[in-house]
Design an enzyme around this catalytic site. Structure first.
Site, PDB file in Angstrom:
ATOM      1  CG  HIS A 108      31.379  46.575  36.587  1.00  0.00           C
ATOM      2  ND1 HIS A 108      30.866  47.851  36.503  1.00  0.00           N
ATOM      3  CD2 HIS A 108      32.724  46.725  36.582  1.00  0.00           C
ATOM      4  CE1 HIS A 108      31.860  48.727  36.437  1.00  0.00           C
ATOM      5  NE2 HIS A 108      33.010  48.072  36.491  1.00  0.00           N
TER       6      HIS A 108
ATOM      7  CG  HIS B 123      36.886  46.211  38.951  1.00  0.00           C
ATOM      8  ND1 HIS B 123      36.431  47.139  39.854  1.00  0.00           N
ATOM      9  CD2 HIS B 123      36.444  46.625  37.730  1.00  0.00           C
ATOM     10  CE1 HIS B 123      35.754  48.077  39.216  1.00  0.00           C
ATOM     11  NE2 HIS B 123      35.746  47.789  37.932  1.00  0.00           N
TER      12      HIS B 123
ATOM     13  CD  GLU C 150      34.128  51.462  37.237  1.00  0.00           C
ATOM     14  OE1 GLU C 150      34.363  50.967  38.354  1.00  0.00           O
ATOM     15  OE2 GLU C 150      34.176  50.801  36.180  1.00  0.00           O
TER      16      GLU C 150
ATOM     17  CB  SER D 232      35.597  45.630  43.302  1.00  0.00           C
ATOM     18  OG  SER D 232      36.095  46.809  42.701  1.00  0.00           O
TER      19      SER D 232
HETATM   20 FE    FE Z   1      34.914  48.957  36.330  1.00  0.00          FE
END
Ligand code: FE
Ligand code: PHE
Length: 286
Positions: free
Chosen positions: A145, A140, A186, A205
């Site tokens: 990110h 993730h 997010e 993700s």
């Molecule tokens: Fe995150």
């Protein structure tokens, strides 16, 4: 599905990572020798499955930056060494990855971001958690990110978020600000090519949420508006009911440029909204 409480949502279980490895700033070193063949295989399978889903669903900037994580997406066969990614990232935007054992508290998290240091968890989920993990892991954090930290405008936004976080902490407004993180970094959506694309790491993700967020008729999608976003609670254990859209990273940056202090003040007098609160059309027009 990798929905995560980021640094805010208190989990009812102790975090998985070994925090004894971490220093006062919560960083440690990536324990590369500790990865097993199975760990590398889990990462590679997650990466290849997710990369194949991206066309038409992920924003251009994310797809373009993916090879910077180290290998051609279709050839990925191991977890990258953070040091190697850092050489490229430093040249691109001056950001660095730092290793952390897992979720870290607000102040050290905001401090790292304000220094252009992005915390990445080094351990990977077990094979039986392939589709769902409650805490962020290396897949993730890295896959979700890091690609957008190669984009100069987005990279600046994340740093400014960290600076804003330290201020929000002093003003007792972390919960309000955390909703902005949630609904942008997010779970953000961006308009591109006459349609929608994902730029939020929690969407990018996740194999299931990617289609849900971008294509499903089910969720509500609203233009990003600071007050609305910061009033809206979020779900940490299911797909989001509401997403917020931007036109460009520059718009996101400009929208968050002003001092939030008066906004935090105003929010104190306004009720919170449920994650699935449907926007009344009249309210949208107002
Ligand atoms: Fe995150
Ligand atoms: N402008 C915000 C403030 O004054 C800081 C901030 C910038 C927060 C970007 C989030 C994102 O608090």
């Amino acid at each position: 599905m990798a929905i995560e409480p980021v640094v805010y949502g208190a989990s009812d279980r102790p975090p998985r990572g070994d925090y004894a490895r971490a220093g006062a700033d919560y960083t440690c070193t990536q324990d590369y020798a500790a990865y097993t063949a199975q760990d590398h295989d889990t990462y590679a399978r997650l990466f290849r499955r997710q990369a194949a889903l991206l066309p038409g669903l992920a924003c251009d900037e994310f797809i373009a930056a993916l090879p910077a994580l180290g290998q051609r997406p279709e050839d990925v066969d191991r977890i990258p060494r953070f040091d190697e990614v850092n050489e490229r990232l430093l040249r691109a935007t001056g950001w660095q990855l730092v290793t952390v054992p897992g979720l870290i508290p607000e102040v050290p998290f905001f401090t790292l971001l304000s220094e252009r240091r992005f915390p990445v968890t080094d351990w990977i989920r077990r094979p039986d958690e392939f589709d769902y993990i409650v805490e962020p892991d290396v897949f993730h954090d890295l896959f979700g990110h890091v690609p957008l930290l190669f984009n100069p405008v987005f990279a600046d936004y994340v740093q400014r978020y960290g600076q804003g976080g330290l201020k929000a902490h002093a003003l007792g407004a972390c919960e309000q600000l955390s909703r902005l993180y949630w609904y942008t970094i997010e779970f953000g959506l961006i308009r591109q090519h006459g349609g929608l694309r994902a730029y939020g790491a929690g969407i990018l993700s996740s194999s299931g949420e990617l289609r849900h967020a971008v294509q499903s008729p089910e969720p509500q999608r609203l233009p990003l508006q600071l007050e609305r976003t910061m009033r809206t609670r979020y779900k940490i254990d299911s797909y989001q009911s509401t997403y917020f859209e931007i036109d460009s990273f520059q718009q996101l940056f400009d929208l968050t440029e002003a001092d939030f202090s008066p906004l935090y003040e105003r929010l104190r007098g306004l009720p919170e909204l449920a994650a699935d609160q449907v926007e009344h059309p009249a309210a949208l027009a107002a």
